[in-house]
Design a protein around this motif. Structure first.
Motif, PDB file in Angstrom:
ATOM      1  N   UNK A   1       0.838  -1.193   0.000  1.00  0.00           N
ATOM      2  CA  UNK A   1       0.000   0.000   0.000  1.00  0.00           C
ATOM      3  C   UNK A   1       0.875   1.245   0.000  1.00  0.00           C
ATOM      4  N   UNK A   2       0.529   2.202  -0.830  1.00  0.00           N
ATOM      5  CA  UNK A   2       1.305   3.432  -0.942  1.00  0.00           C
ATOM      6  C   UNK A   2       0.515   4.590  -0.350  1.00  0.00           C
ATOM      7  N   UNK A   3       1.192   5.439   0.414  1.00  0.00           N
ATOM      8  CA  UNK A   3       0.516   6.581   1.016  1.00  0.00           C
ATOM      9  C   UNK A   3      -0.116   7.467  -0.047  1.00  0.00           C
ATOM     10  N   UNK A   4       0.537   7.569  -1.203  1.00  0.00           N
ATOM     11  CA  UNK A   4       0.048   8.470  -2.243  1.00  0.00           C
ATOM     12  C   UNK A   4      -1.173   7.912  -2.978  1.00  0.00           C
ATOM     13  N   UNK A   5      -1.552   6.669  -2.694  1.00  0.00           N
ATOM     14  CA  UNK A   5      -2.807   6.134  -3.221  1.00  0.00           C
ATOM     15  C   UNK A   5      -3.927   6.588  -2.298  1.00  0.00           C
ATOM     16  N   UNK A   6      -4.651   7.586  -2.712  1.00  0.00           N
ATOM     17  CA  UNK A   6      -5.656   8.201  -1.850  1.00  0.00           C
ATOM     18  C   UNK A   6      -7.045   7.880  -2.389  1.00  0.00           C
ATOM     19  N   UNK A   7      -7.796   7.108  -1.619  1.00  0.00           N
ATOM     20  CA  UNK A   7      -9.134   6.730  -2.035  1.00  0.00           C
ATOM     21  C   UNK A   7     -10.028   7.965  -2.134  1.00  0.00           C
ATOM     22  N   UNK A   8     -10.858   8.014  -3.145  1.00  0.00           N
ATOM     23  CA  UNK A   8     -11.841   9.086  -3.305  1.00  0.00           C
ATOM     24  C   UNK A   8     -13.175   8.578  -2.764  1.00  0.00           C
ATOM     25  N   UNK A   9     -13.582   8.970  -1.558  1.00  0.00           N
ATOM     26  CA  UNK A   9     -14.784   8.373  -0.944  1.00  0.00           C
ATOM     27  C   UNK A   9     -16.043   8.545  -1.775  1.00  0.00           C
ATOM     28  N   UNK A  10     -16.210   9.707  -2.404  1.00  0.00           N
ATOM     29  CA  UNK A  10     -17.431   9.947  -3.174  1.00  0.00           C
ATOM     30  C   UNK A  10     -17.494   9.041  -4.392  1.00  0.00           C
ATOM     31  N   UNK A  11     -16.364   8.905  -5.073  1.00  0.00           N
ATOM     32  CA  UNK A  11     -16.305   8.031  -6.242  1.00  0.00           C
ATOM     33  C   UNK A  11     -16.481   6.580  -5.846  1.00  0.00           C
ATOM     34  N   UNK A  12     -15.814   6.166  -4.763  1.00  0.00           N
ATOM     35  CA  UNK A  12     -15.921   4.789  -4.287  1.00  0.00           C
ATOM     36  C   UNK A  12     -17.369   4.453  -3.920  1.00  0.00           C
ATOM     37  N   UNK A  13     -18.040   5.391  -3.297  1.00  0.00           N
ATOM     38  CA  UNK A  13     -19.424   5.168  -2.880  1.00  0.00           C
ATOM     39  C   UNK A  13     -20.320   4.882  -4.074  1.00  0.00           C
ATOM     40  N   UNK A  14     -20.158   5.683  -5.119  1.00  0.00           N
ATOM     41  CA  UNK A  14     -20.971   5.479  -6.312  1.00  0.00           C
ATOM     42  C   UNK A  14     -20.557   4.219  -7.058  1.00  0.00           C
ATOM     43  N   UNK A  15     -19.232   4.000  -7.176  1.00  0.00           N
ATOM     44  CA  UNK A  15     -18.727   2.842  -7.913  1.00  0.00           C
ATOM     45  C   UNK A  15     -19.243   1.537  -7.327  1.00  0.00           C
ATOM     46  N   UNK A  16     -19.297   1.470  -5.991  1.00  0.00           N
ATOM     47  CA  UNK A  16     -19.701   0.229  -5.342  1.00  0.00           C
ATOM     48  C   UNK A  16     -21.153   0.271  -4.857  1.00  0.00           C
ATOM     49  N   UNK A  17     -21.933   1.166  -5.454  1.00  0.00           N
ATOM     50  CA  UNK A  17     -23.385   1.151  -5.302  1.00  0.00           C
ATOM     51  C   UNK A  17     -23.807   1.118  -3.828  1.00  0.00           C
ATOM     52  N   UNK A  18     -23.323   2.101  -3.062  1.00  0.00           N
ATOM     53  CA  UNK A  18     -23.541   2.101  -1.608  1.00  0.00           C
ATOM     54  C   UNK A  18     -24.808   2.843  -1.195  1.00  0.00           C
ATOM     55  N   UNK A  19     -25.679   3.175  -2.129  1.00  0.00           N
ATOM     56  CA  UNK A  19     -26.854   3.991  -1.790  1.00  0.00           C
ATOM     57  C   UNK A  19     -27.715   3.331  -0.708  1.00  0.00           C
ATOM     58  N   UNK A  20     -28.026   2.056  -0.872  1.00  0.00           N
ATOM     59  CA  UNK A  20     -28.855   1.371   0.115  1.00  0.00           C
ATOM     60  C   UNK A  20     -28.182   1.297   1.480  1.00  0.00           C
ATOM     61  N   UNK A  21     -26.896   1.091   1.472  1.00  0.00           N
ATOM     62  CA  UNK A  21     -26.107   1.043   2.715  1.00  0.00           C
ATOM     63  C   UNK A  21     -26.183   2.388   3.429  1.00  0.00           C
ATOM     64  N   UNK A  22     -26.041   3.475   2.689  1.00  0.00           N
ATOM     65  CA  UNK A  22     -26.095   4.808   3.285  1.00  0.00           C
ATOM     66  C   UNK A  22     -27.481   5.072   3.860  1.00  0.00           C
ATOM     67  N   UNK A  23     -28.508   4.701   3.137  1.00  0.00           N
ATOM     68  CA  UNK A  23     -29.869   4.916   3.649  1.00  0.00           C
ATOM     69  C   UNK A  23     -30.096   4.188   4.968  1.00  0.00           C
ATOM     70  N   UNK A  24     -29.508   3.007   5.099  1.00  0.00           N
ATOM     71  CA  UNK A  24     -29.703   2.241   6.339  1.00  0.00           C
ATOM     72  C   UNK A  24     -29.021   2.898   7.526  1.00  0.00           C
ATOM     73  N   UNK A  25     -27.816   3.421   7.323  1.00  0.00           N
ATOM     74  CA  UNK A  25     -27.019   3.880   8.456  1.00  0.00           C
ATOM     75  C   UNK A  25     -26.977   5.395   8.618  1.00  0.00           C
ATOM     76  N   UNK A  26     -27.385   6.133   7.602  1.00  0.00           N
ATOM     77  CA  UNK A  26     -27.452   7.603   7.720  1.00  0.00           C
ATOM     78  C   UNK A  26     -28.883   7.996   7.360  1.00  0.00           C
ATOM     79  N   UNK A  27     -29.812   7.795   8.265  1.00  0.00           N
ATOM     80  CA  UNK A  27     -31.226   7.954   7.922  1.00  0.00           C
ATOM     81  C   UNK A  27     -31.601   9.365   7.490  1.00  0.00           C
ATOM     82  N   UNK A  28     -30.821  10.377   7.892  1.00  0.00           N
ATOM     83  CA  UNK A  28     -31.163  11.727   7.463  1.00  0.00           C
ATOM     84  C   UNK A  28     -30.987  11.920   5.957  1.00  0.00           C
TER      85      UNK A  28
END
Length: 453
Positions: free
Chosen positions: A381-408
């Protein structure tokens, strides 16, 4: 001859070589010592204590059916084992070998005072026996996995002895409830029981459930909304099921089964690393990172608190941290995203995050937790490999997961929910982002360049 069975993270009867050997010797007394001194900072955390209570309760009942006493003691493991051995006249102790540095020291010390028979059984193979062609140790996972895979499959799982002989007497021990492992005021683990069934029976049930889904694992494991993980990690950590048992049940599941077995190999790789680098969980193996200018002070403390509470303004990170607090577990893909966000976007020392995970994860493991996204270890793992949370969320289809745990955010559609602030639709009360992605990325890269200069 009476033998002691020293239990640690091997709380099972099936495929338990130390138990099999002790039963072969003659009468058996099992002992578990809650030793918070030898591990030091690595004494088990709050979530693990909840699990330990229920796992020991289940194991005590299973041993009682065999007529074997489970003695609970609290204090120094070596001293308490020697006391029980003296009380019952035991001359031999059987145990499964562990690789955490405090347990290695305890094994050495105990072995100098009584006959200690150590058995391998908590990994696919002895991690220190997976060697390069030149006879050295591996520091990278992929070549380690290739070498380990050539030694597979592991030996067929041992059956628990049909008959075992308990010792006639029962030395004094603690009552499990006296240890007060369960939280009360407040009971922050109130929901754990909905997700988990600690103990050997729970491990078997979890494996059975996963076998029905393992065909989708290769894809589903990365989708938080599907939660295609096995959920075996806490059972494996506490040794309620052996890796060999899992291997032999899953080995015929095609490419998805192979993908899971590779993940199982990570446990062996992590043990291999902490065996080589006992301080892997507390120091930068790459010494250059000692000069990295981590953020400290009040602003960093506020950001750290927001991260632990799931108030970062990044929905997938917030969902993961809230899932962790509620269930004692977090989806593996989200763990990487949340850890990367802390270390790189917030530029907060990885050790602070590691301590939080240690206290809140039911599967917190010194070896696995120490294989870091920070890039400060020997892994690739390289420090300069910086995950993009917004892109990762969309790429891995996390919408349902977010609705469950962030109800607002539950009322947002799939197009908006990954980045509500960027899309201009964040509901009132949802936390603003602690830092923008581009700003956080540039700050991390600047810190890295300053470290290297």
């Amino acid at each position: 001859m009476t033998s002691l069975l020293w239990l640690r993270q091997d709380l099972r009867l099936a495929d338990q070589p130390a138990y099999v050997a002790a039963a072969h010797d003659g009468p058996v007394i099992a002992i578990y010592v809650l030793d918070d001194h030898r591990p030091g900072d690595w004494a088990i955390g709050g979530a693990q204590r909840w699990w330990l209570h229920h796992s020991l309760e289940a194991l005590g009942k299973a041993l009682a059916v065999k007529g074997i006493a489970l003695i609970l003691r609290r204090g120094d493991a070596v001293a308490e084992i020697l006391k029980v051995a003296r009380d019952v006249g035991a001359k031999r102790v059987h145990a499964i070998r562990h690789f955490e540095p405090w347990w290695r020291r305890a094994e050495d010390e105990l072995g100098d005072k009584i006959e200690l028979c150590l058995h391998d059984g908590n990994h696919l193979g002895p991690p220190d026996a997976v060697l390069t062609g030149a006879g050295g140790r591996f520091r990278m996972f992929t070549p380690f996995w290739r070498a380990l895979h050539r030694q597979m499959p592991p030996a067929a799982p041992m059956r628990a002895p049909a008959q075992a002989e308990g010792h006639g007497g029962k030395p004094a021990g603690d009552a499990l409830t006296d240890w007060k492992l369960l939280p009360t005021k407040p009971d922050w683990a109130a929901a754990f029981g909905k997700d988990w069934m600690p103990g050997e029976a729970g491990a078997r049930r979890t494996l059975d459930n996963f076998l029905a889904e393992v065909g989708d694992y290769e894809k589903a494991r990365n989708l938080p909304s599907v939660e295609g993980s096995s959920r075996l990690s806490p059972h494996l950590h506490f040794g309620e099921i052996s890796p060999a048992t899992v291997w032999h049940r899953i080995g015929n599941a095609g490419s998805s089964g192979e993908a899971f077995l590779r993940e199982l190999g990570w446990r062996d790789f992590a043990a291999n690393l902490i065996d080589q680098f006992p301080d892997y969980g507390r120091r930068n193996v790459r010494d250059s990172f000692d000069a990295l200018p981590w953020r400290t002070g009040k602003a960093a403390d506020r950001d750290f608190a927001a991260w632990t509470q799931g108030r970062t303004g990044y929905p997938i990170v917030d969902a993961g941290m809230r899932q962790l607090w509620t269930t004692g577990w977090m989806h593996n893909r989200v763990r990487m995203i949340a850890a990367s966000f802390l270390v790189k976007h917030l530029l907060i020392d990885w050790r602070r995050g590691e301590r939080w995970f240690w206290d809140t994860l039911v599967d917190a493991d010194y070896g696995n937790n120490s294989v870091k996204v920070a890039g400060t270890g020997v892994d690739s793992n390289m420090f300069v490999r910086i995950m993009a949370p917004l892109t990762q969320s969309e790429k891995f289809d996390a919408a349902g997961y977010i609705r469950e745990w962030v109800p607002e955010l539950a009322g947002l559609d799939d197009a908006d929910i990954h980045d509500p602030w960027g899309r201009g639709c964040a509901p009132h009360g949802y936390a603003e982002p602690l830092i923008g992605h581009r700003q956080g990325r540039e700050r991390a890269l600047t810190a890295y360049r300053d470290m290297k200069s």
